[in-house]
Design a protein around this motif. Structure first.
Motif, mmCIF file in Angstrom:
data_model
loop_
_atom_site.group_PDB
_atom_site.id
_atom_site.type_symbol
_atom_site.label_atom_id
_atom_site.label_comp_id
_atom_site.label_asym_id
_atom_site.label_seq_id
_atom_site.Cartn_x
_atom_site.Cartn_y
_atom_site.Cartn_z
ATOM 1 N N UNK A 6 51.559 88.173 -42.856
ATOM 2 C CA UNK A 6 51.156 88.984 -44.006
ATOM 3 C C UNK A 6 52.294 89.070 -45.019
ATOM 4 N N UNK A 7 53.509 89.366 -44.541
ATOM 5 C CA UNK A 7 54.642 89.510 -45.454
ATOM 6 C C UNK A 7 54.953 88.207 -46.170
ATOM 7 N N UNK A 8 54.821 87.081 -45.486
ATOM 8 C CA UNK A 8 55.051 85.783 -46.134
ATOM 9 C C UNK A 8 54.034 85.558 -47.240
ATOM 10 N N UNK A 9 52.789 85.889 -46.979
ATOM 11 C CA UNK A 9 51.748 85.754 -47.994
ATOM 12 C C UNK A 9 52.026 86.694 -49.165
ATOM 13 N N UNK A 10 52.318 87.941 -48.870
ATOM 14 C CA UNK A 10 52.592 88.920 -49.927
ATOM 15 C C UNK A 10 53.789 88.492 -50.761
ATOM 16 N N UNK A 11 54.870 88.054 -50.103
ATOM 17 C CA UNK A 11 56.058 87.598 -50.851
ATOM 18 C C UNK A 11 55.712 86.441 -51.777
ATOM 19 N N UNK A 12 54.951 85.479 -51.274
ATOM 20 C CA UNK A 12 54.581 84.331 -52.100
ATOM 21 C C UNK A 12 53.785 84.737 -53.319
ATOM 22 N N UNK A 13 52.851 85.641 -53.145
ATOM 23 C CA UNK A 13 52.029 86.091 -54.266
ATOM 24 C C UNK A 13 52.827 86.961 -55.229
ATOM 25 N N UNK A 14 53.711 87.804 -54.694
ATOM 26 C CA UNK A 14 54.499 88.700 -55.533
ATOM 27 C C UNK A 14 55.509 87.969 -56.411
ATOM 28 N N UNK A 15 55.851 86.743 -56.080
ATOM 29 C CA UNK A 15 56.815 85.996 -56.905
ATOM 30 C C UNK A 15 56.174 85.366 -58.132
ATOM 31 N N UNK A 91 62.665 100.985 -43.749
ATOM 32 C CA UNK A 91 61.647 101.893 -44.282
ATOM 33 C C UNK A 91 60.273 101.234 -44.320
ATOM 34 N N UNK A 92 60.189 99.977 -43.913
ATOM 35 C CA UNK A 92 58.964 99.198 -43.992
ATOM 36 C C UNK A 92 58.348 99.305 -45.385
ATOM 37 N N UNK A 93 59.134 98.865 -46.362
ATOM 38 C CA UNK A 93 58.707 98.908 -47.748
ATOM 39 C C UNK A 93 58.850 97.524 -48.353
ATOM 40 N N UNK A 94 57.831 97.092 -49.075
ATOM 41 C CA UNK A 94 57.936 95.874 -49.866
ATOM 42 C C UNK A 94 57.960 96.334 -51.315
ATOM 43 N N UNK A 95 59.003 95.930 -52.053
ATOM 44 C CA UNK A 95 59.139 96.355 -53.439
ATOM 45 C C UNK A 95 59.036 95.161 -54.365
ATOM 46 N N UNK A 96 58.472 95.373 -55.530
ATOM 47 C CA UNK A 96 58.365 94.324 -56.535
ATOM 48 C C UNK A 96 57.151 94.563 -57.408
ATOM 49 N N UNK A 97 57.126 93.906 -58.567
ATOM 50 C CA UNK A 97 55.990 94.051 -59.462
ATOM 51 C C UNK A 97 54.739 93.534 -58.774
ATOM 52 N N UNK A 98 53.688 94.309 -58.851
ATOM 53 C CA UNK A 98 52.433 93.922 -58.227
ATOM 54 C C UNK A 98 52.186 94.594 -56.894
ATOM 55 N N UNK A 99 53.216 95.152 -56.288
ATOM 56 C CA UNK A 99 53.025 95.804 -54.988
ATOM 57 C C UNK A 99 52.064 96.972 -55.128
ATOM 58 N N UNK A 104 49.517 93.295 -53.402
ATOM 59 C CA UNK A 104 49.489 93.532 -51.955
ATOM 60 C C UNK A 104 48.063 93.649 -51.455
ATOM 61 N N UNK A 105 47.201 94.304 -52.229
ATOM 62 C CA UNK A 105 45.793 94.378 -51.846
ATOM 63 C C UNK A 105 45.164 93.004 -51.854
ATOM 64 N N UNK A 106 45.506 92.197 -52.870
ATOM 65 C CA UNK A 106 44.989 90.831 -52.928
ATOM 66 C C UNK A 106 45.439 90.040 -51.710
ATOM 67 N N UNK A 107 46.705 90.212 -51.339
ATOM 68 C CA UNK A 107 47.208 89.524 -50.149
ATOM 69 C C UNK A 107 46.454 89.989 -48.909
ATOM 70 N N UNK A 108 46.176 91.287 -48.814
ATOM 71 C CA UNK A 108 45.452 91.816 -47.653
ATOM 72 C C UNK A 108 44.044 91.246 -47.565
#
Length: 129
Positions: A6-15, A91-99, A104-108
């Motif tokens: 999930x985090x790999x997908x979210x990171x890829x989309x958030x970039x 803190x189990x936080x992903x930060x960045x524009x779009x989060x 993140x919802x799109x990634x989910x």
């Protein structure tokens, strides 16, 4: 679904700086999502005012939908450094524009769809971008 996938997908989309004034990046974000979902879905593509979208479903013909998962991949404009997501493990936080807007919802939604079809592309989805 594993957390790292999930985090790999979210990171890829958030970039991807997929702001409304960058139609090429909006298209790239949509393609990223479709690549993660992988085969097994029928994809109908649409365009409105120069912006691409897609409807995905299982099977060769469009069913009568009982539930629709909707997500958008555009984000608000931000400085380039905000398109470099950071993971704060303590803190189990992903930060960045779009989060918080919808990436993140799109990634989910993308992960859930891909998992439904057991997509082999899921593990390597970020290699393209």
């Amino acid at each position: 679904m594993e957390l790292e996938s999930f985090l790999a997908c979210a990171r890829g989309l958030l970039t991807i700086p997929s702001t409304a004034d960058r139609p090429e990046d909006l298209y790239r974000a949509l393609e990223f999502v479709l690549d993660v979902v992988g085969p097994g879905f029928t994809v109908e593509r649409f365009e409105s005012r120069g912006k691409s979208s897609a409807l995905m479903y299982l099977g060769p013909s469009r069913p009568r939908f009982r539930v629709v998962f909707n997500a958008h991949v555009d984000v608000v404009p931000a400085p380039p450094e905000q398109f470099q997501p950071r993971l704060q493990v303590f803190a189990f936080t992903v930060a960045g524009t779009g989060v918080s807007s919808n990436h993140s919802s799109s990634a989910s939604v993308t992960i859930a769809s891909a998992s439904a079809c057991v997509s082999p592309k899921l593990e390597t989805s970020t290699s393209r971008h």
